[in-house]
Write a protein that holds these residues in place. Structure first.
Motif, PDB file in Angstrom:
ATOM      1  N   GLN A  22      -3.584 -12.422  -6.169  1.00  0.00           N
ATOM      2  CA  GLN A  22      -2.526 -13.285  -6.707  1.00  0.00           C
ATOM      3  C   GLN A  22      -3.095 -14.414  -7.556  1.00  0.00           C
ATOM      4  OE1 GLN A  22      -0.249 -14.532  -3.326  1.00  0.00           O
ATOM      5  NE2 GLN A  22       0.969 -12.658  -3.303  1.00  0.00           N
ATOM      6  N   ARG A  23      -4.275 -14.886  -7.245  1.00  0.00           N
ATOM      7  CA  ARG A  23      -4.854 -16.031  -7.954  1.00  0.00           C
ATOM      8  C   ARG A  23      -5.604 -15.648  -9.226  1.00  0.00           C
ATOM      9  NH1 ARG A  23      -2.786 -20.799  -5.929  1.00  0.00           N
ATOM     10  NH2 ARG A  23      -2.398 -20.409  -3.741  1.00  0.00           N
ATOM     11  N   LEU A  24      -6.073 -14.413  -9.318  1.00  0.00           N
ATOM     12  CA  LEU A  24      -6.826 -14.001 -10.504  1.00  0.00           C
ATOM     13  C   LEU A  24      -5.907 -13.857 -11.715  1.00  0.00           C
ATOM     14  CD1 LEU A  24      -9.248 -11.282  -9.120  1.00  0.00           C
ATOM     15  CD2 LEU A  24      -9.857 -13.532  -9.971  1.00  0.00           C
ATOM     16  N   PRO A  25      -6.384 -14.240 -12.875  1.00  0.00           N
ATOM     17  CA  PRO A  25      -5.570 -14.062 -14.096  1.00  0.00           C
ATOM     18  C   PRO A  25      -5.668 -12.620 -14.602  1.00  0.00           C
ATOM     19  CG  PRO A  25      -7.623 -15.150 -14.627  1.00  0.00           C
ATOM     20  CD  PRO A  25      -7.598 -14.984 -13.139  1.00  0.00           C
ATOM     21  N   LEU A  26      -5.006 -11.696 -13.901  1.00  0.00           N
ATOM     22  CA  LEU A  26      -5.121 -10.276 -14.212  1.00  0.00           C
ATOM     23  C   LEU A  26      -4.563  -9.917 -15.586  1.00  0.00           C
ATOM     24  CD1 LEU A  26      -4.271  -8.684 -10.765  1.00  0.00           C
ATOM     25  CD2 LEU A  26      -6.509  -9.003 -11.800  1.00  0.00           C
ATOM     26  N   LYS A  27      -3.622 -10.707 -16.092  1.00  0.00           N
ATOM     27  CA  LYS A  27      -3.051 -10.415 -17.406  1.00  0.00           C
ATOM     28  C   LYS A  27      -4.069 -10.595 -18.523  1.00  0.00           C
ATOM     29  CE  LYS A  27       1.715 -11.275 -16.226  1.00  0.00           C
ATOM     30  NZ  LYS A  27       2.943 -12.001 -16.507  1.00  0.00           N
ATOM     31  N   THR A  28      -5.107 -11.350 -18.279  1.00  0.00           N
ATOM     32  CA  THR A  28      -6.161 -11.504 -19.284  1.00  0.00           C
ATOM     33  C   THR A  28      -7.388 -10.676 -18.952  1.00  0.00           C
ATOM     34  OG1 THR A  28      -7.023 -13.468 -18.170  1.00  0.00           O
ATOM     35  CG2 THR A  28      -5.407 -13.815 -19.919  1.00  0.00           C
ATOM     36  N   ILE A  29      -7.646 -10.467 -17.667  1.00  0.00           N
ATOM     37  CA  ILE A  29      -8.840  -9.720 -17.265  1.00  0.00           C
ATOM     38  C   ILE A  29      -8.707  -8.241 -17.596  1.00  0.00           C
ATOM     39  CG2 ILE A  29     -10.195  -8.943 -15.277  1.00  0.00           C
ATOM     40  CD1 ILE A  29      -9.699 -11.665 -14.018  1.00  0.00           C
ATOM     41  N   ILE A  30      -7.567  -7.641 -17.288  1.00  0.00           N
ATOM     42  CA  ILE A  30      -7.403  -6.195 -17.469  1.00  0.00           C
ATOM     43  C   ILE A  30      -7.499  -5.777 -18.937  1.00  0.00           C
ATOM     44  CG2 ILE A  30      -5.796  -4.270 -17.188  1.00  0.00           C
ATOM     45  CD1 ILE A  30      -5.015  -5.509 -14.502  1.00  0.00           C
ATOM     46  N   ALA A  33     -11.119  -6.002 -20.014  1.00  0.00           N
ATOM     47  CA  ALA A  33     -11.944  -4.965 -19.392  1.00  0.00           C
ATOM     48  C   ALA A  33     -11.709  -3.610 -20.054  1.00  0.00           C
ATOM     49  CB  ALA A  33     -11.642  -4.880 -17.898  1.00  0.00           C
ATOM     50  N   VAL A  34     -10.471  -3.315 -20.388  1.00  0.00           N
ATOM     51  CA  VAL A  34     -10.149  -2.053 -21.068  1.00  0.00           C
ATOM     52  C   VAL A  34     -10.826  -2.013 -22.434  1.00  0.00           C
ATOM     53  CG1 VAL A  34      -8.267  -0.765 -22.157  1.00  0.00           C
ATOM     54  CG2 VAL A  34      -8.018  -1.619 -19.827  1.00  0.00           C
ATOM     55  N   THR A  35     -10.732  -3.094 -23.181  1.00  0.00           N
ATOM     56  CA  THR A  35     -11.376  -3.158 -24.494  1.00  0.00           C
ATOM     57  C   THR A  35     -12.879  -3.000 -24.373  1.00  0.00           C
ATOM     58  OG1 THR A  35      -9.626  -4.620 -25.256  1.00  0.00           O
ATOM     59  CG2 THR A  35     -11.625  -4.556 -26.574  1.00  0.00           C
TER      60      THR A  35
END
Length: 107
Positions: A22-30, A33-35
């Motif tokens: 919940q705390r990780l900024p997954l909208k920017t990490i994912i 990481a894909v790129t």
């Protein structure tokens, strides 16, 4: 180790994972990481295999991992990356259960 102690540890670890997710900024990490995996060549493929193995060991659904391989890489390459990663994950899970959890099964 008592059952209460094991239950307390398991609950704490699961709660920690939920809070971390919940705390990780997954909208920017994912997306980054894909790129990275798409543009890094063979190193991106190795990172994907490591992620695939870790996700499989954490009970993430396999079909989603195969679909993500297909989305990240083209079809033939995705097949040659995802199948060996799946076999490696199964081997690691088997050997982990065989050697680390053997006493629990025997009891």
């Amino acid at each position: 180790m008592s059952k209460r102690y094991r239950l307390l540890i398991t609950t704490g670890v699961l709660a920690g994972i939920v809070v971390l997710i919940q705390r990780l900024p997954l909208k920017t990490i994912i997306p980054s990481a894909v790129t990275y995996m798409q543009n890094a060549g063979w190193l991106g493929q190795v990172v994907f295999v490591a992620f695939f193995i870790a996700a499989t060991l954490l009970f993430f659904p396999g079909f989603l991992l195969f679909m993500s391989a297909g989305l990240l890489f083209k079809f033939p390459l995705a097949l040659f990356i995802a199948l060996p990663a799946n076999v490696l994950a199964a081997m690691i899970a088997f050997w982990t259960a065989r050697w680390l959890a053997r006493q629990r099964v025997v009891e």
